[in-house]
Motif scaffolding. Sequence first.
Motif, PDB file in Angstrom:
ATOM      1  N   GLU A  27       1.359  -1.216   0.188  1.00  0.00           N
ATOM      2  CA  GLU A  27      -0.184  -0.442  -0.218  1.00  0.00           C
ATOM      3  C   GLU A  27       1.294   1.881   0.214  1.00  0.00           C
ATOM      4  O   GLU A  27       1.633   1.084   0.337  1.00  0.00           O
ATOM      5  N   GLU A  28       0.180   2.154  -0.972  1.00  0.00           N
ATOM      6  CA  GLU A  28       1.097   3.962  -0.545  1.00  0.00           C
ATOM      7  C   GLU A  28       1.475   4.484   0.598  1.00  0.00           C
ATOM      8  O   GLU A  28       0.062   4.360   1.323  1.00  0.00           O
ATOM      9  N   ASP A  29       2.292   4.796   1.006  1.00  0.00           N
ATOM     10  CA  ASP A  29       2.571   5.720   2.153  1.00  0.00           C
ATOM     11  C   ASP A  29       1.603   7.098   2.179  1.00  0.00           C
ATOM     12  O   ASP A  29       2.143   7.670   1.149  1.00  0.00           O
ATOM     13  N   THR A  30      -0.061   7.485   2.686  1.00  0.00           N
ATOM     14  CA  THR A  30      -0.202   8.295   2.657  1.00  0.00           C
ATOM     15  C   THR A  30       0.360   9.557   3.269  1.00  0.00           C
ATOM     16  O   THR A  30      -0.638  10.511   3.809  1.00  0.00           O
ATOM     17  N   ARG A  31       0.905   9.332   4.150  1.00  0.00           N
ATOM     18  CA  ARG A  31       1.979  10.614   5.717  1.00  0.00           C
ATOM     19  C   ARG A  31       2.188  11.899   4.662  1.00  0.00           C
ATOM     20  O   ARG A  31       2.669  11.928   3.948  1.00  0.00           O
ATOM     21  N   PRO A  32       1.706  12.524   5.703  1.00  0.00           N
ATOM     22  CA  PRO A  32       2.481  14.058   4.701  1.00  0.00           C
ATOM     23  C   PRO A  32       3.874  13.634   5.238  1.00  0.00           C
ATOM     24  O   PRO A  32       4.674  12.863   5.515  1.00  0.00           O
ATOM     25  N   VAL A  33       4.749  14.183   3.898  1.00  0.00           N
ATOM     26  CA  VAL A  33       6.200  14.517   4.225  1.00  0.00           C
ATOM     27  C   VAL A  33       6.918  14.843   5.706  1.00  0.00           C
ATOM     28  O   VAL A  33       7.735  14.022   6.164  1.00  0.00           O
ATOM     29  N   ARG A  34       6.674  15.523   6.609  1.00  0.00           N
ATOM     30  CA  ARG A  34       6.582  16.160   7.239  1.00  0.00           C
ATOM     31  C   ARG A  34       6.815  14.983   8.847  1.00  0.00           C
ATOM     32  O   ARG A  34       7.322  15.409   9.657  1.00  0.00           O
ATOM     33  N   GLU A  35       5.636  14.240   8.932  1.00  0.00           N
ATOM     34  CA  GLU A  35       5.811  13.342   9.079  1.00  0.00           C
ATOM     35  C   GLU A  35       6.379  12.006   8.953  1.00  0.00           C
ATOM     36  O   GLU A  35       7.267  11.135   9.540  1.00  0.00           O
ATOM     37  N   ARG A  36       6.567  11.657   7.480  1.00  0.00           N
ATOM     38  CA  ARG A  36       7.508  10.731   7.220  1.00  0.00           C
ATOM     39  C   ARG A  36       8.750  11.209   7.673  1.00  0.00           C
ATOM     40  O   ARG A  36       9.849  10.087   7.793  1.00  0.00           O
ATOM     41  N   HIS A  39      12.996  14.243  10.583  1.00  0.00           N
ATOM     42  CA  HIS A  39      14.727  14.638  10.864  1.00  0.00           C
ATOM     43  C   HIS A  39      15.137  15.596   9.394  1.00  0.00           C
ATOM     44  O   HIS A  39      16.051  16.643   9.889  1.00  0.00           O
ATOM     45  N   ALA A  40      14.763  15.929   8.328  1.00  0.00           N
ATOM     46  CA  ALA A  40      15.125  16.823   7.629  1.00  0.00           C
ATOM     47  C   ALA A  40      13.900  18.098   8.008  1.00  0.00           C
ATOM     48  O   ALA A  40      14.471  18.846   7.098  1.00  0.00           O
ATOM     49  N   PHE A  41      13.081  18.312   8.749  1.00  0.00           N
ATOM     50  CA  PHE A  41      12.973  19.439   8.670  1.00  0.00           C
ATOM     51  C   PHE A  41      12.505  20.343  10.420  1.00  0.00           C
ATOM     52  O   PHE A  41      12.465  19.174  11.225  1.00  0.00           O
TER      53      PHE A  41
END
Length: 92
Positions: A27-36, A39-41
Amino acid sequence: MPLIILGLIVTIGIVLYALVRYENSGEEDTRPVRERYPHAFNTKKEVKDIFESFANIDEDEPDGSVHDNDSDGNTLKFPDNAELEKRKRNIH
């Protein structure tokens, strides 16, 4: 001729392998990028601190610049005779 057949078999194998991997990826991960990738933000507090540090301007400097380029010791001055410097460094 045998190399062409071998190449086609390898190519077909790679395509089939890629298709099987794609189908089994789940299944495709539908979480927002900030949750995935948290550490990048930066957090909101860190961003606020960064902006506040850039906003601090000394009252001594009338033009509003944060630092003086002449005092840091890393500023390179343009040479008086550029052609002589180019010849000395063999720059064309």
